[in-house]
Design a protein around this motif. Sequence first.
Motif, PDB file in Angstrom:
ATOM      1  N   LEU A 214     -12.822 -20.318  16.392  1.00 30.73           N
ATOM      2  CA  LEU A 214     -12.684 -21.287  15.304  1.00 30.73           C
ATOM      3  C   LEU A 214     -11.298 -21.147  14.693  1.00 30.73           C
ATOM      4  O   LEU A 214     -10.865 -20.038  14.370  1.00 30.73           O
ATOM      5  CB  LEU A 214     -13.743 -21.057  14.224  1.00 30.73           C
ATOM      6  CG  LEU A 214     -13.610 -21.921  12.953  1.00 30.73           C
ATOM      7  CD1 LEU A 214     -13.815 -23.396  13.281  1.00 30.73           C
ATOM      8  CD2 LEU A 214     -14.596 -21.462  11.881  1.00 30.73           C
ATOM      9  N   ALA A 246     -15.168 -24.249   7.352  1.00 31.05           N
ATOM     10  CA  ALA A 246     -15.182 -23.051   8.189  1.00 31.05           C
ATOM     11  C   ALA A 246     -16.450 -22.237   7.959  1.00 31.05           C
ATOM     12  O   ALA A 246     -17.079 -21.753   8.911  1.00 31.05           O
ATOM     13  CB  ALA A 246     -13.943 -22.201   7.904  1.00 31.05           C
ATOM     14  N   CYS A 250     -19.351 -21.564  10.771  1.00 33.16           N
ATOM     15  CA  CYS A 250     -19.731 -20.198  11.130  1.00 33.16           C
ATOM     16  C   CYS A 250     -21.237 -19.988  10.948  1.00 33.16           C
ATOM     17  O   CYS A 250     -21.833 -19.134  11.617  1.00 33.16           O
ATOM     18  CB  CYS A 250     -18.954 -19.189  10.283  1.00 33.16           C
ATOM     19  SG  CYS A 250     -17.228 -18.993  10.782  1.00 33.16           S
ATOM     20  N   HIS A 253     -22.565 -21.562  14.368  1.00 37.20           N
ATOM     21  CA  HIS A 253     -22.151 -21.034  15.667  1.00 37.20           C
ATOM     22  C   HIS A 253     -21.745 -19.573  15.548  1.00 37.20           C
ATOM     23  O   HIS A 253     -21.246 -19.138  14.510  1.00 37.20           O
ATOM     24  CB  HIS A 253     -20.967 -21.840  16.228  1.00 37.20           C
ATOM     25  CG  HIS A 253     -21.205 -23.311  16.286  1.00 37.20           C
ATOM     26  ND1 HIS A 253     -22.054 -23.905  17.193  1.00 37.20           N
ATOM     27  CD2 HIS A 253     -20.706 -24.328  15.519  1.00 37.20           C
ATOM     28  CE1 HIS A 253     -22.066 -25.213  17.008  1.00 37.20           C
ATOM     29  NE2 HIS A 253     -21.251 -25.502  15.996  1.00 37.20           N
ATOM     30  N   TYR A 255     -19.090 -17.352  16.502  1.00 38.89           N
ATOM     31  CA  TYR A 255     -17.718 -17.321  17.017  1.00 38.89           C
ATOM     32  C   TYR A 255     -17.288 -15.895  17.343  1.00 38.89           C
ATOM     33  O   TYR A 255     -17.635 -14.936  16.642  1.00 38.89           O
ATOM     34  CB  TYR A 255     -16.756 -17.926  15.990  1.00 38.89           C
ATOM     35  CG  TYR A 255     -16.932 -19.407  15.800  1.00 38.89           C
ATOM     36  CD1 TYR A 255     -16.494 -20.310  16.770  1.00 38.89           C
ATOM     37  CD2 TYR A 255     -17.550 -19.908  14.654  1.00 38.89           C
ATOM     38  CE1 TYR A 255     -16.668 -21.675  16.602  1.00 38.89           C
ATOM     39  CE2 TYR A 255     -17.734 -21.272  14.479  1.00 38.89           C
ATOM     40  CZ  TYR A 255     -17.294 -22.150  15.459  1.00 38.89           C
ATOM     41  OH  TYR A 255     -17.472 -23.502  15.287  1.00 38.89           O
ATOM     42  N   VAL A 258     -12.274 -15.883  14.520  1.00 40.72           N
ATOM     43  CA  VAL A 258     -11.977 -16.940  13.560  1.00 40.72           C
ATOM     44  C   VAL A 258     -10.541 -16.745  13.076  1.00 40.72           C
ATOM     45  O   VAL A 258     -10.204 -15.683  12.531  1.00 40.72           O
ATOM     46  CB  VAL A 258     -12.930 -16.904  12.347  1.00 40.72           C
ATOM     47  CG1 VAL A 258     -12.529 -17.975  11.324  1.00 40.72           C
ATOM     48  CG2 VAL A 258     -14.377 -17.110  12.794  1.00 40.72           C
ATOM     49  N   THR A 273     -13.486 -16.315   3.847  1.00 39.91           N
ATOM     50  CA  THR A 273     -13.739 -15.109   4.628  1.00 39.91           C
ATOM     51  C   THR A 273     -14.804 -14.234   3.977  1.00 39.91           C
ATOM     52  O   THR A 273     -15.682 -13.675   4.655  1.00 39.91           O
ATOM     53  CB  THR A 273     -12.437 -14.292   4.797  1.00 39.91           C
ATOM     54  OG1 THR A 273     -11.464 -15.105   5.465  1.00 39.91           O
ATOM     55  CG2 THR A 273     -12.681 -13.038   5.621  1.00 39.91           C
ATOM     56  N   ILE A 276     -18.079 -15.804   4.768  1.00 38.30           N
ATOM     57  CA  ILE A 276     -18.434 -15.641   6.187  1.00 38.30           C
ATOM     58  C   ILE A 276     -18.919 -14.225   6.464  1.00 38.30           C
ATOM     59  O   ILE A 276     -19.834 -14.005   7.265  1.00 38.30           O
ATOM     60  CB  ILE A 276     -17.217 -16.000   7.072  1.00 38.30           C
ATOM     61  CG1 ILE A 276     -16.935 -17.501   6.994  1.00 38.30           C
ATOM     62  CG2 ILE A 276     -17.450 -15.592   8.523  1.00 38.30           C
ATOM     63  CD1 ILE A 276     -15.652 -17.935   7.664  1.00 38.30           C
ATOM     64  N   PHE A 282     -21.560 -11.645  11.164  1.00 37.97           N
ATOM     65  CA  PHE A 282     -20.144 -11.664  10.826  1.00 37.97           C
ATOM     66  C   PHE A 282     -19.750 -10.516   9.884  1.00 37.97           C
ATOM     67  O   PHE A 282     -18.706 -10.544   9.270  1.00 37.97           O
ATOM     68  CB  PHE A 282     -19.766 -12.986  10.144  1.00 37.97           C
ATOM     69  CG  PHE A 282     -19.692 -14.146  11.091  1.00 37.97           C
ATOM     70  CD1 PHE A 282     -18.537 -14.417  11.811  1.00 37.97           C
ATOM     71  CD2 PHE A 282     -20.801 -14.958  11.282  1.00 37.97           C
ATOM     72  CE1 PHE A 282     -18.480 -15.486  12.687  1.00 37.97           C
ATOM     73  CE2 PHE A 282     -20.758 -16.036  12.159  1.00 37.97           C
ATOM     74  CZ  PHE A 282     -19.581 -16.299  12.864  1.00 37.97           C
TER      75      PHE A 282
END
Length: 284
Positions: A214, A246, A250, A253, A255, A258, A273, A276, A282
């Motif tokens: 991403l 974003a 996330c 999906h 990822y 990123v 961030t 996420i 994550f």
Amino acid sequence: TRQFGGTGLGLSICKQLTELWGGEIGLESEGAGKGCHFWFTFPLREPASVAVMIDAHPSGVVAPLLVRLPKAVAVVDALQERKEAMVQLFQRFADRVVVFRSAAEIPGSRLREFSLLLVVIPGSGQSSWPQVKAHLSALLADPPEELRVMGFVAMVDLQSAEEVFSFPMLPKPATVAQVQAFLSTAGATGDGHGVSTTGSFPSRCADLSSRRVLVADDIRVNQIVFSEMLKQWNLSVDLASNGLDAVSMCGQHAYDVVFMDCHMPVLNGFDATRRIRQLEGFAR
């Protein structure tokens, strides 16, 4: 800066760069709410050839070497008034530039003469796009392995054009730096090597086709260049234009990587961030 994605340092940087080149920069204000007139000067000299790069400036700053294409550039542009400007732009990258009014004018046998096919997408509505696409499809039915294809299109039509045509787009008017960045991702060099084919990746790059990435960046040109670089490894690349998108993507999906811009509208990269990191999978 959250709304427009800047740090306020642009003018200071421009001032320092201009002075490094021995020039001046200034502005004339027309009053509150009316705007400003900015100006700058550079002491430049005429190069021996438009394809020759400027030597090192006495200050020690060296102009970057532009990509050199081993073959000619073909430009498809229905507006002939732009012919001279197109020739001047692409003579920086190739020894010869040939301008055609339509892709239908280019014999398929001539494609081997070119390293790059640049298509200027008409901007007066999208009614002519099906015809343009049909001509290009016929021309590129069996393209040479080293031919690179790119398009110029008005910013307002950029997203639509990328959905209709099967090659990368740059917003017009494109700058030398934007074209340079695009061609650099294609593997063009100054030592006679060719340009990688759209959709493939150089043999020196590992095949990472099983990986998903991403890229979160609110500047469209950055998204295009970054995507082209990553696709050399055959990566699957998704794009987000702000931090909130974003975070949402996330959540949908898993990822592998990123790439997060720090300053974006709606939600900046730092806060995105943090959110996420709270999502399942994550934490690291």
